[in-house]
Write a protein that holds these residues in place. Structure first.
Motif, mmCIF file in Angstrom:
data_model
loop_
_atom_site.group_PDB
_atom_site.id
_atom_site.type_symbol
_atom_site.label_atom_id
_atom_site.label_comp_id
_atom_site.label_asym_id
_atom_site.label_seq_id
_atom_site.Cartn_x
_atom_site.Cartn_y
_atom_site.Cartn_z
ATOM 1 N N GLU A 1 0.829 -1.208 0.000
ATOM 2 C CA GLU A 1 0.000 0.000 0.000
ATOM 3 C C GLU A 1 0.868 1.266 0.000
ATOM 4 O O GLU A 1 0.575 2.229 -0.723
ATOM 5 N N LEU A 2 1.923 1.272 0.810
ATOM 6 C CA LEU A 2 2.800 2.446 0.842
ATOM 7 C C LEU A 2 3.512 2.649 -0.491
ATOM 8 O O LEU A 2 3.652 3.785 -0.966
ATOM 9 N N ARG A 3 3.979 1.574 -1.100
ATOM 10 C CA ARG A 3 4.678 1.690 -2.386
ATOM 11 C C ARG A 3 3.750 2.234 -3.465
ATOM 12 O O ARG A 3 4.092 3.181 -4.182
ATOM 13 N N VAL A 4 2.563 1.631 -3.572
ATOM 14 C CA VAL A 4 1.639 2.054 -4.625
ATOM 15 C C VAL A 4 1.162 3.480 -4.378
ATOM 16 O O VAL A 4 1.067 4.290 -5.318
ATOM 17 N N LEU A 5 0.867 3.812 -3.132
ATOM 18 C CA LEU A 5 0.394 5.159 -2.828
ATOM 19 C C LEU A 5 1.462 6.202 -3.131
ATOM 20 O O LEU A 5 1.171 7.278 -3.682
ATOM 21 N N ALA A 6 2.721 5.905 -2.805
ATOM 22 C CA ALA A 6 3.800 6.850 -3.104
ATOM 23 C C ALA A 6 3.987 7.002 -4.609
ATOM 24 O O ALA A 6 4.160 8.125 -5.118
ATOM 25 N N ASP A 7 3.960 5.880 -5.358
ATOM 26 C CA ASP A 7 4.107 5.958 -6.816
ATOM 27 C C ASP A 7 2.972 6.755 -7.444
ATOM 28 O O ASP A 7 3.195 7.592 -8.324
ATOM 29 N N TRP A 8 1.756 6.481 -7.020
ATOM 30 C CA TRP A 8 0.605 7.165 -7.611
ATOM 31 C C TRP A 8 0.637 8.668 -7.295
ATOM 32 O O TRP A 8 0.236 9.492 -8.114
ATOM 33 N N THR A 9 1.127 9.020 -6.101
ATOM 34 C CA THR A 9 1.131 10.425 -5.691
ATOM 35 C C THR A 9 2.064 11.266 -6.555
ATOM 36 O O THR A 9 1.749 12.413 -6.884
ATOM 37 N N VAL A 10 3.212 10.714 -6.933
ATOM 38 C CA VAL A 10 4.231 11.509 -7.631
ATOM 39 C C VAL A 10 4.263 11.242 -9.130
ATOM 40 O O VAL A 10 5.099 11.817 -9.831
ATOM 41 N N THR A 11 3.385 10.392 -9.651
ATOM 42 C CA THR A 11 3.415 10.027 -11.066
ATOM 43 C C THR A 11 2.266 10.684 -11.809
ATOM 44 O O THR A 11 1.131 10.721 -11.315
ATOM 45 N N LYS A 12 2.547 11.156 -12.998
ATOM 46 C CA LYS A 12 1.513 11.697 -13.880
ATOM 47 C C LYS A 12 0.784 10.537 -14.539
ATOM 48 O O LYS A 12 1.386 9.767 -15.298
ATOM 49 N N THR A 13 -0.494 10.407 -14.264
ATOM 50 C CA THR A 13 -1.245 9.255 -14.736
ATOM 51 C C THR A 13 -2.696 9.650 -14.947
ATOM 52 O O THR A 13 -3.179 10.653 -14.382
ATOM 53 N N SER A 14 -3.375 8.860 -15.769
ATOM 54 C CA SER A 14 -4.806 9.065 -16.006
ATOM 55 C C SER A 14 -5.670 8.173 -15.135
ATOM 56 O O SER A 14 -6.894 8.250 -15.205
ATOM 57 N N LEU A 15 -5.064 7.320 -14.325
ATOM 58 C CA LEU A 15 -5.794 6.391 -13.468
ATOM 59 C C LEU A 15 -5.899 6.953 -12.060
ATOM 60 O O LEU A 15 -4.933 7.545 -11.555
ATOM 61 N N ASP A 16 -7.057 6.749 -11.448
ATOM 62 C CA ASP A 16 -7.163 7.122 -10.049
ATOM 63 C C ASP A 16 -6.509 6.049 -9.184
ATOM 64 O O ASP A 16 -6.043 5.021 -9.681
ATOM 65 N N PHE A 17 -6.473 6.292 -7.894
ATOM 66 C CA PHE A 17 -5.725 5.396 -7.002
ATOM 67 C C PHE A 17 -6.297 3.982 -6.998
ATOM 68 O O PHE A 17 -5.552 3.000 -6.995
#
Length: 615
Positions: A156-172
């Protein structure tokens, strides 16, 4: 995008060539910029919608990358040269090795810049994404992936950190679904690889029975029976529960419903002798230790109470409905094993209500304060008041034998100058009281207790821990197998290559900044997962391990046999023909069920050797 990452994946059309790294690059795209439509499945295409133009992407981005690399190289040297000079301002002799941490940081950062330069020079691109543990199917990597998934909060921490700092079209939550699908596909790929190691319909090997069945049975039995054995006398590592000190106390209580209760300590003294019994004197030396303790006859302190209190106690004892009792108790200091902390166990040896001559004698003692000073002594005998055998269990609870000996309490006096100080003495048949103590050995403690009144964990605590641990492990084990039939559609995938490549395509699109492509590929994956027939077809494998019919059955009879001397072209044609036969059977079965091929999709036919994907 998929063409650019994998030569033998799906050919979407158009001409292709290979670069110096051997990676197939798509050179022609759909001129209309629209998605390529094949049957019911929409394959997204790379078009001008994803960038501002091929010329800008080809020239501007490499220039910006080289400029950023040069800026980092200059800035890092300016900063480090300044730090090295500031270390020795007087002699102005900079030293790189003056600070090991700075030197280590410099070397690591320069290595990073070197690798970045090589990546830009040889045009190395990422062809896989997601967690690194999903890229191999060997045993160590598979076990590491399962262990990684079992550790709380890490994923959860890894995915949340990646999603927070990455430009993406997908929500969490979409990102989490993709990560979960990617990791489950990797685990499924490993499971299918292991299944291929055993011949079709063959008996399971003996080592599997021993390692999985036997070890799991032993583990379950150990979880159920182990805690019971640990806290019972069956534990071979039981520790001695040593008695280090004993205190004997005699207290007087006079109670009346109208005046309440009055009390006074008559006698209190620690042991005068304490010794361990030999094994021959202990009934069961395997789980019991024995000690013998002797108490002094004289109390360790004087009986100093005021004349007013003595008179009140004497008057109350003579009133109607009054009761006079003497309680004999003992306090034991116990040390378990090698522990340095002693715990106390307190118990009542006897509590006797005085009647008749004994009550009269006590009233005389209380009402005659000068008896001790005049050299006279008054005694009170408590029948069966001293218990000579005491048993202490592993929870430090006392049990005393019903049989005992008479205990005589005598008020005596000692002259100190002009003062006469009274004190009490206790005797059993004219001798010092002697007691035998049997202590039950205790299991190794789970932790150090700071309480001075208890040792280790009580009986109720042991039961609570036992049921909590066993129930929790049982529930976790049940969750592993519970509802496994509902996951069968996603776990029984003979070939996960196409689905893994689709997940990698989503990762690559995100890395390259093609958000539209990332979004489309994600929903392409969703479409496959939502269609059981489509999921069955894209994961179908020509390996008869995963077919209900064997190689000699009617189903496998449709697969062309390889004639002697057949070349590579014939192998491709035969495989394509077998795929067409399977697709035809799938189309007939869908037609019999009333499904419309034009509206619901005609099923997926794929020949991996021919490198084609058809709908």
């Amino acid at each position: 995008l998929a063409e650019a990452t994998r030569p033998n994946l799906v050919r979407l059309g158009g001409s292709s060539a290979y670069n110096s790294a051997g990676v197939e690059q798509v050179k022609s795209y759909n001129s209309t910029g629209k998605d390529i439509q094949k049957g019911g499945l929409s394959i997204p295409s790379l078009s001008s919608d994803h960038s501002s133009g091929p010329g800008v992407a080809r020239y501007v981005i490499p220039i910006l990358q080289k400029v950023m690399l040069l800026v980092q190289l200059v800035v890092i040297h300016v900063l480090f040269i300044r730090m090295w000079v500031m270390q020795d301002l007087e002699r102005r002799s900079p030293k790189m090795l003056g600070n090991f941490i700075q030197m280590l940081l410099y070397v690591v950062y320069i290595a990073y810049l070197v690798l970045t330069s090589l990546q830009l020079k040889y045009d190395v691109h990422v062809i896989r994404g997601g967690l690194a543990l999903t890229r191999n199917t060997d045993l160590l990597t598979s076990l590491s992936l399962k262990a990684y998934g079992a550790i709380p909060f890490v994923e959860e921490l890894r995915v949340l950190a990646d999603w927070t700092v990455t430009k993406t079209s997908l929500d969490f939550f979409m990102w989490m679904k993709l990560e979960d699908a990617h990791q489950n596909l990797a685990i499924t790929a490993r499971d299918m690889l292991v299944r291929r190691m055993i011949p079709r319909a063959g008996p399971r090997p003996s080592y599997e029975k021993v390692l999985q069945g036997g070890c799991l049975l032993l583990l379950l039995l150990g979880l159920i029976v182990g805690p019971i054995m640990f806290f019972s006398t069956l534990n071979p590592s039981l520790k001695e529960n040593t008695v280090t000190a004993v205190t004997l106390k005699a207290e007087l209580f006079i109670n009346n419903p109208q005046t309440g209760e009055k009390s006074s300590v008559l006698y209190s003294a620690g042991q005068s002798k304490l010794s361990a019994l030999d094994e021959e004197s202990v009934p069961d030396p395997s789980d019991t230790d024995g000690f013998e303790v002797t108490f002094p006859q004289l109390a360790e302190s004087y009986w100093l109470i005021t004349q007013s209190l003595r008179q009140q106690m004497s008057n109350i004892s003579q009133q109607e409905y009054s009761s006079t009792s003497i309680k004999i108790s003992a306090t034991f200091d116990l040390v378990a094993g090698d522990s340095t902390t002693a715990v106390k166990a307190t118990g009542v040896l006897s509590e006797t209500t005085l009647v008749g001559n004994e009550s009269t004698a006590l009233q005389a003692i209380l009402g005659t304060p000068t008896a001790a000073s005049s050299g006279a002594s008054e005694s009170v005998t408590i029948v069966n008041g001293f218990k000579q055998t005491v048993n202490i269990n592993s929870n430090n609870q006392l049990t005393v034998d019903s049989a005992g000996t008479n205990l005589t309490l005598t008020l005596e006096g000692a002259e100190v100058g002009e003062l006469a100080l009274p004190y009490w003495a206790v005797r059993c048949s004219g001798a010092s009281p002697t007691m035998t103590i049997y202590t039950e050995k205790v299991a190794p403690s789970l932790g150090t207790s700071s309480s001075s009144e208890s040792s280790g964990i009580g009986g109720s605590g042991v039961l609570a821990i036992y049921f909590t641990v066993v129930y929790t492990i049982g529930r976790v084990l049940r969750l592993v197998f519970q509802d496994s039939s509902k996951r069968m559609i996603y776990e029984e995938l003979p070939d996960t290559t196409l689905l893994l490549d689709l997940c990698n395509g989503i990762y690559i699109a995100r890395i390259q900044g093609f958000l539209e492509m990332e979004y489309k590929l994600y929903y392409q994956l969703v479409q496959i997962y939502r269609s059981p027939e489509l999921l069955l077809d894209v994961s179908r494998s020509p390996d008869y391990h995963f077919m209900p019919n064997g190689p000699n059955d009617e189903e496998m009879a449709l697969v062309p046999k390889k004639p002697p001397g057949t070349g590579p072209g014939a192998r491709k044609a035969s495989t394509a023909e077998a795929a067409n036969n399977r697709a035809a059977r799938g189309g007939r079965s869908m037609g019999r069920s009333g499904s419309s091929g034009s509206n619901r999709g005609m099923g997926l036919r794929r020949s991996r050797q021919a490198g084609t994907l058809q709908l």
